[in-house]
Design a protein around this motif. Structure first.
Motif, mmCIF file in Angstrom:
data_model
loop_
_atom_site.group_PDB
_atom_site.id
_atom_site.type_symbol
_atom_site.label_atom_id
_atom_site.label_comp_id
_atom_site.label_asym_id
_atom_site.label_seq_id
_atom_site.Cartn_x
_atom_site.Cartn_y
_atom_site.Cartn_z
ATOM 1 N N LEU A 89 0.845 -1.199 0.000
ATOM 2 C CA LEU A 89 0.000 0.000 0.000
ATOM 3 C C LEU A 89 0.872 1.237 0.000
ATOM 4 N N GLU A 90 0.432 2.278 -0.696
ATOM 5 C CA GLU A 90 1.049 3.597 -0.582
ATOM 6 C C GLU A 90 0.074 4.415 0.254
ATOM 7 N N VAL A 91 0.554 4.907 1.381
ATOM 8 C CA VAL A 91 -0.312 5.675 2.277
ATOM 9 C C VAL A 91 -0.009 7.151 2.036
ATOM 10 N N VAL A 92 -1.016 7.866 1.565
ATOM 11 C CA VAL A 92 -0.840 9.285 1.242
ATOM 12 C C VAL A 92 -1.589 10.118 2.274
ATOM 13 N N CYS A 93 -0.935 11.155 2.770
ATOM 14 C CA CYS A 93 -1.563 12.070 3.719
ATOM 15 C C CYS A 93 -1.499 13.467 3.108
ATOM 16 N N ARG A 94 -2.630 14.161 3.142
ATOM 17 C CA ARG A 94 -2.713 15.470 2.471
ATOM 18 C C ARG A 94 -3.219 16.537 3.422
ATOM 19 N N ASN A 95 -2.578 17.695 3.370
ATOM 20 C CA ASN A 95 -3.012 18.849 4.163
ATOM 21 C C ASN A 95 -3.584 19.959 3.284
ATOM 22 N N ALA A 97 -4.821 20.868 -0.902
ATOM 23 C CA ALA A 97 -5.207 20.237 -2.169
ATOM 24 C C ALA A 97 -4.104 20.406 -3.213
ATOM 25 N N ALA A 98 -3.740 19.291 -3.847
ATOM 26 C CA ALA A 98 -2.725 19.310 -4.906
ATOM 27 C C ALA A 98 -2.824 17.975 -5.649
ATOM 28 N N GLY A 99 -2.116 17.887 -6.752
ATOM 29 C CA GLY A 99 -1.952 16.620 -7.467
ATOM 30 C C GLY A 99 -3.258 15.925 -7.790
ATOM 31 N N SER A 100 -3.270 14.612 -7.547
ATOM 32 C CA SER A 100 -4.424 13.819 -7.977
ATOM 33 C C SER A 100 -5.691 14.145 -7.188
ATOM 34 N N LEU A 101 -5.553 14.630 -5.952
ATOM 35 C CA LEU A 101 -6.760 15.001 -5.182
ATOM 36 C C LEU A 101 -7.407 16.233 -5.800
ATOM 37 N N ALA A 102 -6.591 17.213 -6.155
ATOM 38 C CA ALA A 102 -7.107 18.440 -6.776
ATOM 39 C C ALA A 102 -7.807 18.093 -8.092
ATOM 40 N N GLY A 128 -1.254 0.885 -12.155
ATOM 41 C CA GLY A 128 -1.122 2.330 -11.949
ATOM 42 C C GLY A 128 -1.478 2.762 -10.533
ATOM 43 N N ASP A 129 -1.196 1.918 -9.548
ATOM 44 C CA ASP A 129 -1.421 2.241 -8.120
ATOM 45 C C ASP A 129 -2.820 2.810 -7.852
ATOM 46 N N PRO A 130 -3.884 2.000 -8.030
ATOM 47 C CA PRO A 130 -5.240 2.552 -7.855
ATOM 48 C C PRO A 130 -5.576 2.905 -6.399
ATOM 49 N N VAL A 174 2.653 19.928 2.025
ATOM 50 C CA VAL A 174 1.368 19.873 1.308
ATOM 51 C C VAL A 174 0.784 18.461 1.396
ATOM 52 N N ASP A 175 1.598 17.481 1.048
ATOM 53 C CA ASP A 175 1.189 16.076 1.162
ATOM 54 C C ASP A 175 2.435 15.189 1.114
ATOM 55 N N PHE A 176 2.247 13.926 1.385
ATOM 56 C CA PHE A 176 3.380 12.986 1.310
ATOM 57 C C PHE A 176 2.849 11.576 1.163
ATOM 58 N N LYS A 177 3.746 10.693 0.723
ATOM 59 C CA LYS A 177 3.428 9.267 0.574
ATOM 60 C C LYS A 177 4.405 8.469 1.418
ATOM 61 N N ILE A 178 3.909 7.540 2.204
ATOM 62 C CA ILE A 178 4.805 6.657 2.949
ATOM 63 C C ILE A 178 4.407 5.197 2.735
ATOM 64 N N PRO A 199 12.110 14.587 -0.948
ATOM 65 C CA PRO A 199 11.339 15.409 -1.889
ATOM 66 C C PRO A 199 10.765 14.606 -3.064
ATOM 67 N N ASP A 200 11.207 13.343 -3.239
ATOM 68 C CA ASP A 200 10.569 12.475 -4.241
ATOM 69 C C ASP A 200 9.173 12.054 -3.780
ATOM 70 N N SER A 201 8.974 11.986 -2.473
ATOM 71 C CA SER A 201 7.734 11.385 -1.961
ATOM 72 C C SER A 201 6.871 12.373 -1.177
ATOM 73 N N CYS A 202 7.249 13.651 -1.201
ATOM 74 C CA CYS A 202 6.474 14.683 -0.496
ATOM 75 C C CYS A 202 6.198 15.830 -1.457
ATOM 76 N N ARG A 203 5.161 16.605 -1.196
ATOM 77 C CA ARG A 203 5.052 17.930 -1.830
ATOM 78 C C ARG A 203 5.434 18.959 -0.789
#
Ligand code: TMP
Length: 251
Positions: A89-95, A97-102, A128-130, A174-178, A199-203
């Motif tokens: 799983l890729e766990v994304v946390c967003r504070n 709006a940006a990227g795919s959420l936007a 494609g990591d759904p 802004v957001d990150f993936k862990i 910075p590869d895995s965060c905004r």
């Protein structure tokens, strides 16, 4: 020198067999990919910077009790880590709006979210990591309910800590993936933080100007990718013993 056994090669890192059972060596490549590897480049020095930034972040997280795979830095591009069984799983946390959420919800990029939002994506390049729900995760046995609860709690702690850490140096998280992995103790296993935080895995946006200091510079062809990653490292105070990464030749 004996040739080391390669355990796994991903898009930005390679894992080699470690010196002791239960350990691995994580090697940070200069390769950058985006849009599921449709876009590719070599960004000279990226691996060196991400090795250091991820070390710094994981060490700070460990100090506040967020257990993770980092053991120690070995050299410019390599760190010794605990071997884990990666949860797919890729766990994304967003504070913000940006990227795919936007895109998904038609939100203007930069809009503060009413609260932090955590999402799970199934880690599968072919698909494609759904985006997935907890129902999918438990039904397909990607993780147990208890593991999901632990990952959610750890992700919120990571978000709180990193928001403060970056905020203190004028950077908005802004957001990150862990990613998480299981470590086994007898019949029991628990999830710990794994992979990388960089910075590869965060905004990461400059708080004063909203300038992007992360991989979106590569994804969107904004230029100055390495300079921006270096700026993040500098602000965190970890550039002092870093070699010449910007001027081309990495030591
Ligand atoms: P997204 O807005 O494209 O879904 O990305 C959310 C966050 O996850 C962002 O900080 C970038 C990070 N991310 C990765 O680390 N790896 C990936 O493959 C993707 C798509 C995003």
């Amino acid at each position: 020198m004996t040739r080391r056994k390669k355990i796994y090669e991903g898009k930005a890192k390679i894992l080699y067999e470690g010196p002791e059972p239960g350990t691995l060596i994580q090697y940070f490549k200069d390769d950058a990919t985006a849009f599921n590897a449709q876009k590719k480049a070599v960004l000279e020095g990226k691996g060196v910077i991400n090795n250091r930034i991820s070390e710094y972040v994981m060490t700070r997280l460990n100090a506040i009790g967020v257990q993770n795979h980092f053991i120690k830095r070995l050299n410019l591009r390599e760190q010794l880590i605990k071997e884990v069984e990666i949860v797919p799983l890729e766990v994304v946390c967003r504070n913000v709006a940006a990227g795919s959420l936007a895109t998904r919800f038609g939100l203007p990029e930069g809009q503060q979210l009413p609260r932090s939002i955590i999402e799970f994506y199934y880690k599968n390049d072919k698909l494609g990591d759904p985006l997935v729900t907890e129902e999918h995760i438990t039904a397909f046995n990607w993780a147990q309910t208890q593991e999901i609860d632990d990952m959610l709690a750890m992700t919120l702690r990571v978000n709180d800590f990193l928001s403060g850490m970056f905020g203190a140096v004028g950077i908005t998280l802004v957001d990150f993936k862990i990613e998480f992995g299981r470590v086994f103790e007898g019949d029991f296993s628990r999830v710990i933080l794994a992979d990388e935080i960089s910075p590869d895995s965060c905004r990461l946006w400059d708080t004063a100007t909203n300038e992007k200091l992360d991989k979106d510079r590569f994804r969107r062809d904004l230029g100055n990718v390495i300079e921006s990653y270096t700026e993040v490292a500098k602000r965190l105070g970890i550039m002092k013993d870093m070699p010449r990464v910007i001027e081309g030749g990495v030591g």
